[in-house]
Motif scaffolding. Sequence first.
Motif, short mmCIF file in Angstrom:
data_model
loop_
_atom_site.label_atom_id
_atom_site.label_comp_id
_atom_site.label_asym_id
_atom_site.label_seq_id
_atom_site.Cartn_x
_atom_site.Cartn_y
_atom_site.Cartn_z
N UNK A 179 0.30 -19.27 16.35
CA UNK A 179 0.29 -19.24 15.15
C UNK A 179 1.52 -18.71 14.11
N UNK A 180 2.39 -17.82 14.75
CA UNK A 180 3.74 -17.46 14.21
C UNK A 180 4.76 -18.30 14.51
N UNK A 181 4.55 -18.77 15.74
CA UNK A 181 5.86 -19.75 16.21
C UNK A 181 5.30 -20.97 16.60
N UNK A 182 5.32 -22.03 15.55
CA UNK A 182 5.03 -23.41 15.91
C UNK A 182 5.85 -24.13 16.60
N UNK A 183 6.99 -23.83 16.82
CA UNK A 183 7.86 -24.40 17.52
C UNK A 183 7.46 -24.65 19.20
N UNK A 184 6.85 -23.50 19.44
CA UNK A 184 6.17 -23.72 20.87
C UNK A 184 5.19 -24.68 21.01
N UNK A 185 4.47 -25.45 20.05
CA UNK A 185 3.27 -26.14 20.02
C UNK A 185 3.13 -27.18 21.09
N UNK A 186 4.54 -27.83 21.15
CA UNK A 186 4.49 -29.20 21.91
C UNK A 186 4.48 -28.77 23.55
N UNK A 187 5.01 -27.55 23.72
CA UNK A 187 5.19 -27.12 25.31
C UNK A 187 3.87 -26.48 25.64
N UNK A 188 3.21 -25.55 24.65
CA UNK A 188 2.21 -24.83 25.13
C UNK A 188 0.70 -25.71 25.24
N UNK A 189 0.67 -26.63 24.07
CA UNK A 189 -0.36 -27.58 24.25
C UNK A 189 -0.44 -28.21 25.40
N UNK A 190 0.56 -28.89 25.90
CA UNK A 190 0.54 -29.39 27.28
C UNK A 190 0.51 -28.44 28.33
N UNK A 191 1.14 -27.37 28.40
CA UNK A 191 0.72 -26.37 29.52
C UNK A 191 -0.72 -25.90 29.41
N UNK A 192 -1.43 -26.00 28.21
CA UNK A 192 -2.81 -25.74 28.16
C UNK A 192 -3.57 -26.74 28.86
N UNK A 193 -3.41 -28.17 28.54
CA UNK A 193 -4.22 -29.07 29.09
C UNK A 193 -3.91 -28.93 30.65
N UNK A 194 -2.85 -28.93 31.02
CA UNK A 194 -2.70 -28.66 32.80
C UNK A 194 -3.60 -27.62 33.15
N UNK A 195 -3.59 -26.30 32.44
CA UNK A 195 -4.21 -25.40 33.20
C UNK A 195 -5.67 -25.40 33.04
N UNK A 196 -6.16 -26.10 32.00
CA UNK A 196 -7.66 -26.38 31.68
C UNK A 196 -8.06 -27.48 32.51
N UNK A 197 -7.30 -28.41 32.85
CA UNK A 197 -7.41 -29.44 33.79
C UNK A 197 -7.58 -28.99 35.21
N UNK A 198 -7.13 -27.87 35.49
CA UNK A 198 -6.89 -27.28 36.78
C UNK A 198 -8.78 -26.60 37.01
N UNK A 199 -9.16 -26.07 35.93
CA UNK A 199 -10.39 -25.43 35.85
C UNK A 199 -11.42 -26.58 36.01
N UNK A 200 -11.00 -27.77 35.29
CA UNK A 200 -12.23 -28.63 34.90
C UNK A 200 -12.34 -29.51 36.31
N UNK A 201 -11.50 -29.83 37.25
CA UNK A 201 -11.51 -30.35 38.35
C UNK A 201 -12.13 -29.38 39.82
N UNK A 202 -12.05 -28.16 39.31
CA UNK A 202 -12.69 -27.20 40.24
C UNK A 202 -13.90 -26.70 39.90
N UNK A 203 -14.33 -27.39 38.68
CA UNK A 203 -15.87 -27.21 38.31
C UNK A 203 -16.52 -28.55 38.15
N UNK A 204 -16.73 -29.19 39.21
CA UNK A 204 -17.23 -30.82 39.34
C UNK A 204 -18.68 -30.81 38.59
N UNK A 205 -18.66 -31.80 38.12
CA UNK A 205 -20.03 -32.15 37.23
C UNK A 205 -21.39 -31.94 38.03
#
Length: 614
Positions: A220-246
Amino acid sequence: MAFNSNKSEYSVQTTRTSLTSILKSYQPTEREKAKNAVINRVRFEMPKQKGLLHAVKEAEESQNYAAMDEFVAFLTENSLHDHEFLNIFHDALSLCNQLTPKYTPLVEALLALSWNKRSTEVVKAYSEFCINILVAHNNYLSFAVRKLISLWIPNEPNKDTSLNNEISNELEVIHQLLEKILNAIPMAFDAILDAIESLFPYYKRSSYISYIHNLLKLLEYKPIFTEYIIQLLMEKLAILDVNAPRHEIEDLESDDDNEESEGGEIYNEVIPRQEKAKKEHQSMNHPIAQTLDISMLAVFNFLKKRSSSESSEKETLSDALKFLQILIKAFDAVILPIHNTHHVQFLVFYYCSLKQTLSQVFLASLWNKVTNPNCPALIRQASVGYLSSFLARSAFIHVNIIKLYLKEMCDWCQQYIKGSQLSRSNVSLKSNLVFYSVCQAIFYVIAFRSRDLTVDKKSILFLQSLQLTALVTSTYNPLRVCLPAVATAFAGVTRAYQLAYCHAILERNARRKLATIYANDTATPEEILDTFFPFDPYLLKISGQRISSIYLQYQASDAEECSSHSSTPESINISDRKRDNSEMLGDHDIDDFLPDDKRHKLIATKINQPRDLS
């Protein structure tokens, strides 16, 4: 240090150390011995006259670090009152320029003190010292940043499990200090990136959610981190996703539903219906799915807040397109190559729903990958799956966009058939994987969106212009490798509106399969597209409320219902949606675009049918 019970004052006694000079530095082993000796003593209070100023003076004038080691031990072993904290940091601020790297233990002890839960004066004193020491000596930058980021992780194990997306005052002051550091020290950017990644909590810890809230606050106050943090969040959420199979989520939720139904009226008397519904929408039985649910909601809230925060419409669209490119880049790097994620891809789905233009950009990105011969075949196949599933499931997309991509896909398939007439002998699934994937995407979208695509005569004329008959009757025979439920649903639509007659082809394919099976002692592997639908129904309860209003459930057209009675046995089930498994699904995994009455009928048919005919 010795304590005199007959006096109100305390005195500091130090052991005599060897003489030091410019030619002979203070030995680290001697310093460590002095430090250990101090730690083993009982310490009650640090005399004002022999505090920080005295320790630094001793080190500067006589190269005697014993007083400094005593002071470091005092800071480490004692809890400071606010007035003591203020006095120490007032002295430290005046010594910033003198605290060179040889004072690293002292500076690190000061930076490691707990400060964000104290009074406003203490917070201000710590912040001023932190900024000044980092500006004067950047060698302390990495340690200071790691200490600040580590404060994002709560000590209490269940403190961050609430749905509240607000940052507390204790965390707010940390972000204010980080912002000041970034403004004053540009090189702090890399230090923060390293700290963010290395300190990210393990996905089974409850602090996972709090950490994600703080990452989004940083954007919110430092959007310069956006590209890095969005990719990091996707990686971490994907770890949760594959460890909670449908299948695990569905099993746990179905078990919970069964327990409630067994309770009957007694359960309803104990818990009113409104409270029961509220409870169901606030928790998942699968613990990792619960963490993923709250985390996804936090990111959805961030995306919604970001899209509505701009002032003018022109700026909003421009910024939204730039942010979408960041999302697509992260999606291409993280989600597209991953097998079997079910929820994290809905971040792009949800963001595209905020503006119609965003959907067109995302679909164009997918189609460019599909038509790019230099792209790996598996990525092209995955892109087809995302394209078709997005077109089928998005309630916010205009029907003209669906028609546009149906036309693009059909034209591409026709060109593929014409361009490969010289090599008709090779029609295997492996050699023509992308072609068959695009054919199935066409069948899937037409079957799923049949109501929108047959709403009037003009729409039916459009479907007739796609030359579907030429496609299904081509030498490649795409219906033979399609998922049975997709092929059957498509056949019903095309027969109802006289677009193509597919049932004869389906029956012929079934007879050939039987002939192949009985011609050998053992059944041969079926050539069926190993595919999945990435935007299948969203199972998470809390964040799912953001998806339900923009998501389409399958509804068969009336004409299709009339023609469904002639379905072939191939409509019984579909192949596993996982890309790494082509076995048939069980009864509970039949594709959801089959109507309920038809689904129950087909399940009953399957039970009475031989296994190797499925």
